[in-house]
Design a protein around this motif. Structure first.
Motif, PDB file in Angstrom:
ATOM      1  N   LEU A   1      55.881  45.858  55.434  1.00 31.32           N
ATOM      2  CA  LEU A   1      54.608  46.187  54.792  1.00 31.32           C
ATOM      3  C   LEU A   1      54.840  46.855  53.433  1.00 31.32           C
ATOM      4  CD1 LEU A   1      52.372  47.394  57.746  1.00 31.32           C
ATOM      5  CD2 LEU A   1      52.141  45.317  56.368  1.00 31.32           C
ATOM      6  N   GLY A   2      54.052  46.430  52.480  1.00 29.19           N
ATOM      7  CA  GLY A   2      54.219  46.863  51.096  1.00 29.19           C
ATOM      8  C   GLY A   2      54.810  45.779  50.240  1.00 29.19           C
ATOM      9  N   ALA A   3      55.332  44.727  50.874  1.00 31.31           N
ATOM     10  CA  ALA A   3      55.932  43.629  50.112  1.00 31.31           C
ATOM     11  C   ALA A   3      54.873  42.755  49.459  1.00 31.31           C
ATOM     12  CB  ALA A   3      56.806  42.769  51.021  1.00 31.31           C
ATOM     13  N   GLY A   4      53.638  42.807  49.958  1.00 30.93           N
ATOM     14  CA  GLY A   4      52.584  41.977  49.392  1.00 30.93           C
ATOM     15  C   GLY A   4      52.888  40.506  49.571  1.00 30.93           C
ATOM     16  N   ALA A   5      52.545  39.708  48.578  1.00 27.54           N
ATOM     17  CA  ALA A   5      52.820  38.271  48.661  1.00 27.54           C
ATOM     18  C   ALA A   5      54.309  38.009  48.574  1.00 27.54           C
ATOM     19  CB  ALA A   5      52.079  37.529  47.558  1.00 27.54           C
ATOM     20  N   LEU A   6      55.005  38.738  47.665  1.00 22.76           N
ATOM     21  CA  LEU A   6      56.461  38.596  47.532  1.00 22.76           C
ATOM     22  C   LEU A   6      57.055  39.620  46.574  1.00 22.76           C
ATOM     23  CD1 LEU A   6      57.270  37.137  44.565  1.00 22.76           C
ATOM     24  CD2 LEU A   6      56.165  35.218  45.676  1.00 22.76           C
ATOM     25  N   ALA A   7      56.197  40.370  45.855  1.00 27.02           N
ATOM     26  CA  ALA A   7      56.717  41.279  44.836  1.00 27.02           C
ATOM     27  C   ALA A   7      56.055  42.652  44.870  1.00 27.02           C
ATOM     28  CB  ALA A   7      56.516  40.651  43.449  1.00 27.02           C
ATOM     29  N   GLY A   8      55.436  42.992  45.996  1.00 26.79           N
ATOM     30  CA  GLY A   8      54.768  44.271  46.073  1.00 26.79           C
ATOM     31  C   GLY A   8      53.464  44.261  45.290  1.00 26.79           C
ATOM     32  N   SER A   9      52.981  45.443  44.911  1.00 25.41           N
ATOM     33  CA  SER A   9      51.735  45.538  44.143  1.00 25.41           C
ATOM     34  C   SER A   9      51.899  46.574  43.040  1.00 25.41           C
ATOM     35  CB  SER A   9      50.576  45.940  45.063  1.00 25.41           C
ATOM     36  OG  SER A   9      50.614  47.329  45.340  1.00 25.41           O
ATOM     37  N   THR A  10      50.877  46.692  42.215  1.00 24.48           N
ATOM     38  CA  THR A  10      50.901  47.674  41.109  1.00 24.48           C
ATOM     39  C   THR A  10      50.055  48.891  41.431  1.00 24.48           C
ATOM     40  OG1 THR A  10      48.984  46.615  40.066  1.00 24.48           O
ATOM     41  CG2 THR A  10      51.191  45.797  39.443  1.00 24.48           C
ATOM     42  N   LEU A  11      49.699  49.075  42.705  1.00 20.97           N
ATOM     43  CA  LEU A  11      48.721  50.104  43.071  1.00 20.97           C
ATOM     44  C   LEU A  11      49.346  51.422  43.533  1.00 20.97           C
ATOM     45  CD1 LEU A  11      46.125  47.871  44.951  1.00 20.97           C
ATOM     46  CD2 LEU A  11      46.111  48.604  42.556  1.00 20.97           C
ATOM     47  N   GLY A  12      50.675  51.516  43.513  1.00 16.29           N
ATOM     48  CA  GLY A  12      51.320  52.777  43.881  1.00 16.29           C
ATOM     49  C   GLY A  12      51.454  52.994  45.377  1.00 16.29           C
ATOM     50  N   LEU A  13      51.333  51.932  46.147  1.00 14.20           N
ATOM     51  CA  LEU A  13      51.464  52.048  47.607  1.00 14.20           C
ATOM     52  C   LEU A  13      52.928  52.264  47.978  1.00 14.20           C
ATOM     53  CD1 LEU A  13      49.136  49.054  48.484  1.00 14.20           C
ATOM     54  CD2 LEU A  13      48.515  51.477  48.371  1.00 14.20           C
ATOM     55  N   ASP A  14      53.168  53.082  48.992  1.00  9.24           N
ATOM     56  CA  ASP A  14      54.534  53.473  49.357  1.00  9.24           C
ATOM     57  C   ASP A  14      54.959  52.790  50.658  1.00  9.24           C
ATOM     58  OD1 ASP A  14      56.937  54.630  49.918  1.00  9.24           O
ATOM     59  OD2 ASP A  14      56.193  56.705  49.942  1.00  9.24           O
ATOM     60  N   PRO A  15      55.881  51.821  50.587  1.00 11.45           N
ATOM     61  CA  PRO A  15      56.322  51.128  51.812  1.00 11.45           C
ATOM     62  C   PRO A  15      56.885  52.075  52.867  1.00 11.45           C
ATOM     63  CG  PRO A  15      57.065  49.936  49.867  1.00 11.45           C
ATOM     64  CD  PRO A  15      56.505  51.243  49.382  1.00 11.45           C
ATOM     65  N   ALA A  16      57.508  53.160  52.451  1.00 15.82           N
ATOM     66  CA  ALA A  16      58.100  54.093  53.410  1.00 15.82           C
ATOM     67  C   ALA A  16      57.022  54.758  54.272  1.00 15.82           C
ATOM     68  CB  ALA A  16      58.916  55.148  52.679  1.00 15.82           C
ATOM     69  N   ARG A  17      55.859  54.959  53.715  1.00 20.92           N
ATOM     70  CA  ARG A  17      54.777  55.580  54.488  1.00 20.92           C
ATOM     71  C   ARG A  17      54.258  54.620  55.565  1.00 20.92           C
ATOM     72  NH1 ARG A  17      52.480  60.371  52.604  1.00 20.92           N
ATOM     73  NH2 ARG A  17      53.394  61.140  50.664  1.00 20.92           N
ATOM     74  N   TYR A  18      54.204  53.337  55.234  1.00 20.67           N
ATOM     75  CA  TYR A  18      53.843  52.360  56.262  1.00 20.67           C
ATOM     76  C   TYR A  18      54.867  52.396  57.399  1.00 20.67           C
ATOM     77  CZ  TYR A  18      50.746  50.066  52.816  1.00 20.67           C
ATOM     78  OH  TYR A  18      49.768  49.772  51.915  1.00 20.67           O
ATOM     79  N   ALA A  19      56.124  52.393  57.013  1.00 18.16           N
ATOM     80  CA  ALA A  19      57.196  52.375  58.014  1.00 18.16           C
ATOM     81  C   ALA A  19      57.086  53.594  58.929  1.00 18.16           C
ATOM     82  CB  ALA A  19      58.557  52.335  57.319  1.00 18.16           C
ATOM     83  N   GLU A  20      56.879  54.754  58.342  1.00 18.62           N
ATOM     84  CA  GLU A  20      56.772  55.977  59.151  1.00 18.62           C
ATOM     85  C   GLU A  20      55.559  55.925  60.070  1.00 18.62           C
ATOM     86  OE1 GLU A  20      56.538  60.852  58.558  1.00 18.62           O
ATOM     87  OE2 GLU A  20      56.562  59.511  56.815  1.00 18.62           O
ATOM     88  N   ALA A  21      54.432  55.464  59.542  1.00 15.23           N
ATOM     89  CA  ALA A  21      53.204  55.431  60.333  1.00 15.23           C
ATOM     90  C   ALA A  21      53.315  54.491  61.524  1.00 15.23           C
ATOM     91  CB  ALA A  21      52.035  55.009  59.446  1.00 15.23           C
TER      92      ALA A  21
END
Length: 465
Positions: free
Chosen positions: A198-218
């Motif tokens: 999660l956080g990878a988006g379509a293939l390159a992430g996003s420009t919105l400042g979302l943190d993949p590590a927070r998804y992983a922890e949650a």
């Protein structure tokens, strides 16, 4: 109005009916609803954290997702023919329940990372369930083995009687195979949890400042995927689960095949309990070990699931391709098949009643103790090559007279060999003593088998896999 589609504004024409039927995946991916909603909650929290959701919208989305969870759990979710997939159906319903707030949830994510996360999370739980079920089968084998530490039976190679062993040793061979299956599934699960996509988006992430590590922890992951393109393209976790499942199915099939043989009149070793047998529609006398046969048959299906999944993946360019819509059916089918088979086989094993006398009578029959005679000669200084030939010639001479080693008098064998006395020959041709002589860590001697039982009991009691 796209309704349950997450795309469409850039098209002038609606999807062709045949194309829509081909592309619609709700019938398969609806099984991932719990995982999808968990990811959506984590995403809503992250959007709120970076300021893209006002507190009121955040609360509305979370309460809407909770309502949808209740509908799905209770079978009340209003699926529509315009729902293309699970993700679209949930967004459509969220908007119905919470208005414009529901349309804000998709910011910063793609179905590409969403489905990769959903299926990965489902596979984590599936691996845990399979481990639990195979441990029950393993415990059934261990319990039966404990009752038969001293029960003699023939060991086989090429389905020909080879050497005496014990039923406990034979049953524990299957239990150890299942132990490796549990390890494989646990290893695969560990790799699944190592890399949240999660956080990878379509293939390159996003420009919105979302943190993949927070998804992983949650969501309980140990880490984040290293590369966004790999994160959305990767289905190794599914291949590992289905491959481990296929190996497990093969082990169960080998056990099932032996149960079928043991229950035959030709072997007559075991009787399968009524609850795990069936009859014939025309032959009143029949008692068929159908559960074992069905378990054996399901194995081909699970192996086919591995082939189907690998074939889907084999030529896909990075990253996401619609071919991946076909990744879920073989995963679901393999797990479903095993979840049917394992409890039924556990019950079958527990229901087995063994004919100890019949098994013991065949344990040392024929020439099953020929190797013991040859090794006794080796112990007296013979080269094994010469001992092997000497005993082989003895077996052939007896066969030509319509006899076997267990028909011959120990005095006669001692006279023919000239290097062993009758008392030694009689002891060498005792199947129970032959099993006891094999007093090595992996052998059938009772104390060694009890050590195996203790090791397996410890694994079963301390299993946190």
């Amino acid at each position: 109005m796209t309704e349950g589609r997450l795309w469409g504004a850039r098209f002038e024409d609606a999807p062709d009916a045949a194309a829509w039927r081909l592309g619609r995946s709700v019938e398969s991916d609806h099984r991932l609803w719990a995982e999808d909603l968990a990811g959506s909650r984590a995403h809503a929290d992250e959007l709120a954290r970076v300021g893209l959701l006002e507190p009121a919208d955040h609360a509305a989305i979370l309460s809407g997702l909770e309502a949808i969870a209740g509908e799905l759990a209770e079978g009340r979710f209003p699926w529509q023919d315009t729902d293309e997939d699970l993700h679209g159906a949930i967004e459509r319903r969220l908007i119905e329940l919470r208005g414009d707030a529901g349309g804000r949830l998709r910011a910063g994510r793609s179905r590409n990372d969403q489905i990769a996360a959903d299926l990965r999370a489902w596979c984590v739980e599936a691996a845990s369930r399979l481990i639990g079920r195979l441990r029950v089968l393993q415990a059934a084998l261990v319990d039966q083995a404990e009752e038969h530490v001293a029960t003699l039976c023939p060991g086989y190679t090429h389905l020909q009687r080879a050497q005496p062993t014990t039923l406990a040793q034979h049953l524990l061979a299957h239990a150890w195979g299942l132990d490796r299956d549990a390890q494989r599934l646990a290893d695969a699960r560990g790799r699944m949890l190592a890399a949240s996509p999660l956080g990878a988006g379509a293939l390159a992430g996003s420009t919105l400042g979302l943190d993949p590590a927070r998804y992983a922890e949650a969501l309980g992951y140990d880490g984040v995927a290293a590369n966004a393109m790999d994160a959305v393209a990767d289905r190794d976790f599914a291949v590992e689960l289905v491959s481990a499942g296929a190996t497990l199915a093969v082990h169960v099939s080998r056990l099932a095949e032996e149960i079928v043989l043991w229950a035959s009149q030709e072997f007559g070793w075991a009787r399968v309990g009524d609850a795990f047998s069936t009859g014939s529609s025309i032959m009143p006398q029949k008692r068929n070990p159908d559960v074992a046969e069905l378990a054996r048959g399901k194995t081909g299906r699970v192996i086919g699931d591995v082939v189907a999944l690998l074939t889907t993946l084999k030529a896909l360019p990075l990253t996401y391709n619609r071919d991946l819509q076909e990744d879920k059916p073989p995963v679901f089918d393999a797990v479903d098949s095993l979840e049917l088979v394992l409890p039924a086989m556990s019950g079958t094993v527990r229901s087995l009643e063994f004919d100890r006398d019949r098994m013991a009578a065949s344990a040392g029959g024929g020439a099953a103790l020929a190797t013991d005679l040859a090794e006794a000669l080796v112990g007296g200084g013979w080269p094994f090559r010469a001992a092997h030939e000497q005993i082989g010639e003895l077996v052939t001479a007896l066969e030509q007279q319509g006899r076997t080693l267990d028909d011959a008098d120990p005095d006669e064998i001692a006279e023919r060999l000239g290097h062993l006395d009758a008392e030694a020959v009689a002891e060498l041709l005792d199947a129970a003593k032959a099993a006891q002589r094999r007093d090595i860590s992996l052998g059938p001697a009772p104390e060694q088998v009890r050590a195996q039982l203790a090791a397996l009991r410890q694994r079963l009691e301390g299993a946190h896999d």
